[in-house]
Design a protein around this motif. Structure first.
Motif, PDB file in Angstrom:
ATOM      1  N   UNK A 215       0.839  -1.205   0.000  1.00 35.77           N
ATOM      2  CA  UNK A 215       0.000   0.000   0.000  1.00 35.77           C
ATOM      3  C   UNK A 215       0.876   1.258   0.000  1.00 35.77           C
ATOM      4  N   UNK A 216       1.859   1.301   0.889  1.00 34.78           N
ATOM      5  CA  UNK A 216       2.722   2.479   0.963  1.00 34.78           C
ATOM      6  C   UNK A 216       3.663   2.583  -0.234  1.00 34.78           C
ATOM      7  N   UNK A 217       4.127   1.462  -0.758  1.00 35.18           N
ATOM      8  CA  UNK A 217       4.937   1.497  -1.983  1.00 35.18           C
ATOM      9  C   UNK A 217       4.117   2.091  -3.123  1.00 35.18           C
ATOM     10  N   UNK A 218       2.857   1.688  -3.224  1.00 31.30           N
ATOM     11  CA  UNK A 218       1.979   2.219  -4.270  1.00 31.30           C
ATOM     12  C   UNK A 218       1.740   3.714  -4.046  1.00 31.30           C
ATOM     13  N   UNK A 219       1.555   4.123  -2.802  1.00 30.67           N
ATOM     14  CA  UNK A 219       1.387   5.545  -2.503  1.00 30.67           C
ATOM     15  C   UNK A 219       2.599   6.329  -2.999  1.00 30.67           C
ATOM     16  N   UNK A 220       3.784   5.843  -2.666  1.00 32.12           N
ATOM     17  CA  UNK A 220       5.009   6.571  -3.021  1.00 32.12           C
ATOM     18  C   UNK A 220       5.271   6.622  -4.519  1.00 32.12           C
TER      19      UNK A 220
ATOM     20  N   UNK B 222      -7.366  10.823  -5.944  1.00 34.36           N
ATOM     21  CA  UNK B 222      -7.233  11.697  -7.112  1.00 34.36           C
ATOM     22  C   UNK B 222      -7.197  13.162  -6.695  1.00 34.36           C
ATOM     23  N   UNK B 223      -8.044  13.534  -5.752  1.00 30.19           N
ATOM     24  CA  UNK B 223      -8.046  14.900  -5.230  1.00 30.19           C
ATOM     25  C   UNK B 223      -6.691  15.219  -4.583  1.00 30.19           C
ATOM     26  N   UNK B 224      -6.210  14.314  -3.750  1.00 38.10           N
ATOM     27  CA  UNK B 224      -4.937  14.538  -3.060  1.00 38.10           C
ATOM     28  C   UNK B 224      -3.786  14.654  -4.061  1.00 38.10           C
ATOM     29  N   UNK B 225      -3.799  13.853  -5.109  1.00 34.17           N
ATOM     30  CA  UNK B 225      -2.731  13.898  -6.118  1.00 34.17           C
ATOM     31  C   UNK B 225      -2.723  15.224  -6.869  1.00 34.17           C
ATOM     32  N   UNK B 226      -3.894  15.821  -7.024  1.00 30.35           N
ATOM     33  CA  UNK B 226      -3.975  17.117  -7.690  1.00 30.35           C
ATOM     34  C   UNK B 226      -3.428  18.234  -6.785  1.00 30.35           C
ATOM     35  N   UNK B 227      -3.692  18.142  -5.493  1.00 38.61           N
ATOM     36  CA  UNK B 227      -3.324  19.220  -4.561  1.00 38.61           C
ATOM     37  C   UNK B 227      -1.941  19.060  -3.940  1.00 38.61           C
ATOM     38  N   UNK B 228      -1.438  17.835  -3.842  1.00 38.05           N
ATOM     39  CA  UNK B 228      -0.205  17.568  -3.093  1.00 38.05           C
ATOM     40  C   UNK B 228       0.667  16.563  -3.832  1.00 38.05           C
ATOM     41  N   UNK B 229       1.967  16.779  -3.771  1.00 44.65           N
ATOM     42  CA  UNK B 229       2.940  15.770  -4.201  1.00 44.65           C
ATOM     43  C   UNK B 229       3.650  15.320  -2.939  1.00 44.65           C
TER      44      UNK B 229
ATOM     45  N   UNK C   2       6.350  16.731   1.462  1.00 39.76           N
ATOM     46  CA  UNK C   2       5.415  17.125   0.428  1.00 39.76           C
ATOM     47  C   UNK C   2       5.622  18.507  -0.143  1.00 39.76           C
ATOM     48  N   UNK C   3       4.915  18.723  -1.252  1.00 40.23           N
ATOM     49  CA  UNK C   3       4.812  20.025  -1.906  1.00 40.23           C
ATOM     50  C   UNK C   3       3.337  20.297  -2.119  1.00 40.23           C
ATOM     51  N   UNK C   4       2.908  21.478  -1.713  1.00 30.60           N
ATOM     52  CA  UNK C   4       1.511  21.905  -1.830  1.00 30.60           C
ATOM     53  C   UNK C   4       1.338  22.510  -3.218  1.00 30.60           C
ATOM     54  N   UNK C   5       0.642  21.796  -4.102  1.00 33.27           N
ATOM     55  CA  UNK C   5       0.576  22.137  -5.519  1.00 33.27           C
ATOM     56  C   UNK C   5      -0.602  23.013  -5.914  1.00 33.27           C
TER      57      UNK C   5
END
Length: 130
Positions: free
Chosen positions: A7-12, A48-55, A80-83
């Motif tokens: 799960x965490x590998x996929x997140x990263x 998907x929302x989190x991927x748009x807003x944060x790296x 992180x970076x706030x995108x």
């Protein structure tokens, strides 16, 4: 406990489908702020929302599990970076943050049935310069 690492590998790697493969169909997703989301569809929407807003990349990961394999926990650092500005939060300007966090899991039949994530929102807001 292997499913937690997957799960965490996929997140990263930003692989939402691989994250979903780790979850039961009736996943209960308890976020730090907000309502419980139930089911893979709502979990996908959240990701998907989190991927748009944060790296974000998670480092310094330590995973714990009960001997019977039904519960697990993880402690880590969110880098992180706030995108993109997230509703109700400070304006995004590419701010970088580093935040201790943790997740708790219920495990069932080799999959994650519940994930609860905690972090200090006030610390994050301070870091992004509200």
């Amino acid at each position: 406990m292997d499913v937690v690492h997957r799960y965490f590998d996929a997140f990263n790697t930003g692989d939402i489908d691989a994250m979903l493969d780790c979850l039961t169909d009736d996943i209960a997703h308890h976020v730090n702020e907000g309502q419980v989301r139930t089911g893979k569809g709502l979990f996908r929407d959240f990701c998907q929302h989190m991927s748009r807003c944060y790296a974000e990349q998670l480092t310094d990961m330590v995973v714990f599990a009960t001997p019977d394999g039904t519960r697990a926990a993880a402690e880590y650092i969110v880098n992180g970076t706030y995108l993109h500005t997230d509703a109700g939060l400070p304006a995004a300007k590419g701010q970088i943050y580093r935040l201790p966090a943790g997740s708790f899991f219920d495990l069932r039949a080799g999959q994650i049935a519940r994930v609860t994530t905690y972090y200090n929102l006030a610390d994050w807001i301070r870091q992004v310069g509200a």
